[in-house]
Design a protein around this motif. Structure first.
Motif, PDB file in Angstrom:
ATOM      1  N   ASN A  32       4.804   0.530  -5.125  1.00 24.83           N
ATOM      2  CA  ASN A  32       5.039   0.312  -3.699  1.00 24.83           C
ATOM      3  C   ASN A  32       5.107   1.618  -2.904  1.00 24.83           C
ATOM      4  OD1 ASN A  32       6.570  -2.106  -5.202  1.00 24.83           O
ATOM      5  ND2 ASN A  32       5.695  -2.818  -3.288  1.00 24.83           N
ATOM      6  N   VAL A  33       5.862   2.566  -3.441  1.00 30.16           N
ATOM      7  CA  VAL A  33       5.999   3.852  -2.752  1.00 30.16           C
ATOM      8  C   VAL A  33       5.935   4.983  -3.772  1.00 30.16           C
ATOM      9  CG1 VAL A  33       7.415   5.293  -1.241  1.00 30.16           C
ATOM     10  CG2 VAL A  33       7.494   2.806  -0.998  1.00 30.16           C
ATOM     11  N   ILE A  34       5.148   5.984  -3.477  1.00 29.09           N
ATOM     12  CA  ILE A  34       5.122   7.219  -4.270  1.00 29.09           C
ATOM     13  C   ILE A  34       5.519   8.351  -3.329  1.00 29.09           C
ATOM     14  CG2 ILE A  34       3.720   8.809  -5.629  1.00 29.09           C
ATOM     15  CD1 ILE A  34       1.961   6.432  -6.396  1.00 29.09           C
ATOM     16  N   GLY A  35       6.483   9.131  -3.781  1.00 29.02           N
ATOM     17  CA  GLY A  35       6.988  10.166  -2.896  1.00 29.02           C
ATOM     18  C   GLY A  35       7.151  11.505  -3.582  1.00 29.02           C
ATOM     19  N   TRP A  36       7.192  12.521  -2.754  1.00 32.10           N
ATOM     20  CA  TRP A  36       7.527  13.867  -3.211  1.00 32.10           C
ATOM     21  C   TRP A  36       8.867  14.253  -2.585  1.00 32.10           C
ATOM     22  CZ3 TRP A  36       5.113  16.422  -6.961  1.00 32.10           C
ATOM     23  CH2 TRP A  36       3.810  16.045  -7.288  1.00 32.10           C
TER      24      TRP A  36
END
Length: 118
Positions: A32-36
């Motif tokens: 759903n969400v990929i973040g740094w």
């Protein structure tokens, strides 16, 4: 268990560029969400940029206009392109995978050191 591989950190001079990569073992279409995120010594871990499965992007104010998060579906990889780097960007950068629903999970990468110094 989902694995993810981070790469691309290093030492760069102020004004320089680096690109971080995050390659999960799960399909990025299903995440759903990929973040740094990043964490400097003595400080909390903060969001830098996120991208959703629908390719909506969100950035911290401190990196807007300098950093770009993107995804390469063919390589199943998410990138963080960092330009015009400043010493205050020095931190350990972490990739985070967040999936909701029946197969929900929340995984962090091992971290990549980014040092901006002359």
């Amino acid at each position: 268990q989902v694995q993810l591989v981070e790469s691309g950190g290093g030492l760069v001079q102020p004004g320089g560029s680096l690109r971080l990569s995050c390659a999960p073992s799960d399909s990025i279409f299903s995440i759903n969400v990929i973040g740094w995120y990043r964490q400097a010594p003595g400080l909390e871990r903060d969001m830098v940029a996120t991208i959703t499965s629908g390719s909506s992007r969100n950035y911290a104010d401190s990196v807007k206009g300098r950093f770009t998060i993107s995804r390469d579906n063919a390589k199943n990889t998410v990138y963080l392109q960092m330009n015009s780097l400043k010493p205050e960007d020095t931190a350990v950068y972490y990739c985070r995978l967040s999936r909701w629903g029946l197969k929900q999970y929340d995984y962090w990468g091992q971290g990549s050191q980014v040092t901006v110094s002359s």
